[in-house]
Scaffold this motif. Structure first.
Motif, PDB file in Angstrom:
ATOM      1  N   GLU A  49       5.213  -1.462   2.803  1.00  0.00           N
ATOM      2  CA  GLU A  49       3.970  -1.225   2.077  1.00  0.00           C
ATOM      3  C   GLU A  49       2.758  -1.237   2.993  1.00  0.00           C
ATOM      4  OE1 GLU A  49       6.151  -3.609   1.071  1.00  0.00           O
ATOM      5  OE2 GLU A  49       7.028  -2.619  -0.664  1.00  0.00           O
ATOM      6  N   CYS A  50       2.865  -1.901   4.139  1.00  0.00           N
ATOM      7  CA  CYS A  50       1.755  -1.908   5.095  1.00  0.00           C
ATOM      8  C   CYS A  50       1.618  -0.554   5.794  1.00  0.00           C
ATOM      9  CB  CYS A  50       1.953  -2.998   6.135  1.00  0.00           C
ATOM     10  SG  CYS A  50       1.856  -4.659   5.465  1.00  0.00           S
ATOM     11  N   TYR A  51       2.712   0.153   5.926  1.00  0.00           N
ATOM     12  CA  TYR A  51       2.680   1.462   6.586  1.00  0.00           C
ATOM     13  C   TYR A  51       2.404   2.589   5.606  1.00  0.00           C
ATOM     14  CZ  TYR A  51       5.177  -1.223  10.126  1.00  0.00           C
ATOM     15  OH  TYR A  51       5.551  -2.175  11.030  1.00  0.00           O
ATOM     16  N   TYR A  52       2.963   2.467   4.435  1.00  0.00           N
ATOM     17  CA  TYR A  52       2.856   3.528   3.436  1.00  0.00           C
ATOM     18  C   TYR A  52       2.614   2.886   2.078  1.00  0.00           C
ATOM     19  CZ  TYR A  52       4.167   7.481   0.524  1.00  0.00           C
ATOM     20  OH  TYR A  52       4.159   8.484  -0.402  1.00  0.00           O
ATOM     21  N   HIS A  53       1.437   3.117   1.503  1.00  0.00           N
ATOM     22  CA  HIS A  53       1.109   2.529   0.204  1.00  0.00           C
ATOM     23  C   HIS A  53       1.902   3.245  -0.884  1.00  0.00           C
ATOM     24  CE1 HIS A  53      -1.969   0.122   2.012  1.00  0.00           C
ATOM     25  NE2 HIS A  53      -2.497   1.201   2.570  1.00  0.00           N
TER      26      HIS A  53
END
Length: 123
Positions: A49-53
Motif C-alpha cells: 500500500e505504500c507503493y501503490y494506493h
C-alpha cells in the motif's frame, strides 16, 4: 533445506490454525527472522500500500509469486544463451537460478498459504 522446511512448517500454524508448542514456535520465529532478511520479498520492508494506493492482499500475492517466475525465465534464458551462443560451459546463471528458487521459496509459499486463511464472521 531443513531451515526452509521449518520456516514453511511454522507458517502453517497461522494459515491453517494449527497450534504448535512454545519451544517450537520460538525456534521457528528465530529461523523466520533470519530467512526473511535474506529472502527476496520486495514488500517485506514496507507494505504494498505504500507503493501503490488501493492495493490489496491479492495484488501482493500475484506480484510475490510472479516475479520469481519471471526472474527464473530470465536466468534460464541467460544460461541457454551462454551455452548455445557464447559456448560458455561455465555459465553462472543456472546456479543463480537455483539460489533464487531456494531463497524465494519460503516467502512465496507462505504468501500462498496465507491466502487460504479465512475467518468466519457470520454463523
Amino acid at each position: 533445506i531443513i531451515s526452509t522446511f521449518t520456516q514453511l512448517d511454522g507458517g502453517f500454524g497461522f494459515a491453517l490454525a494449527i497450534p504448535f508448542p512454545e519451544p517450537y514456535i520460538s525456534f521457528v520465529a528465530g529461523l523466520e527472522a533470519i530467512t526473511e532478511t535474506i529472502s527476496l520479498n520486495l514488500f517485506s520492508l514496507a507494505p504494498i500500500e505504500c507503493y501503490y494506493h488501493g492495493a490489496t492482499f491479492f495484488m501482493d500475492l500475484v506480484v510475490s509469486t510472479l516475479y520469481p517466475i519471471v526472474l527464473s525465465f530470465v536466468f534460464m534464458g541467460l544460461y541457454v544463451y551462454d551455452l548455445r551462443v557464447r559456448k560458455n560451459k561455465d555459465s553462472p546463471w543456472f546456479f543463480v537460478f537455483l539460489a533464487l528458487t531456494y531463497v524465494v521459496l519460503p516467502s512465496a509459499a507462505l504468501k500462498i498459504f496465507y491466502s487460504f486463511k479465512w475467518d468466519s464472521f457470520c454463523e
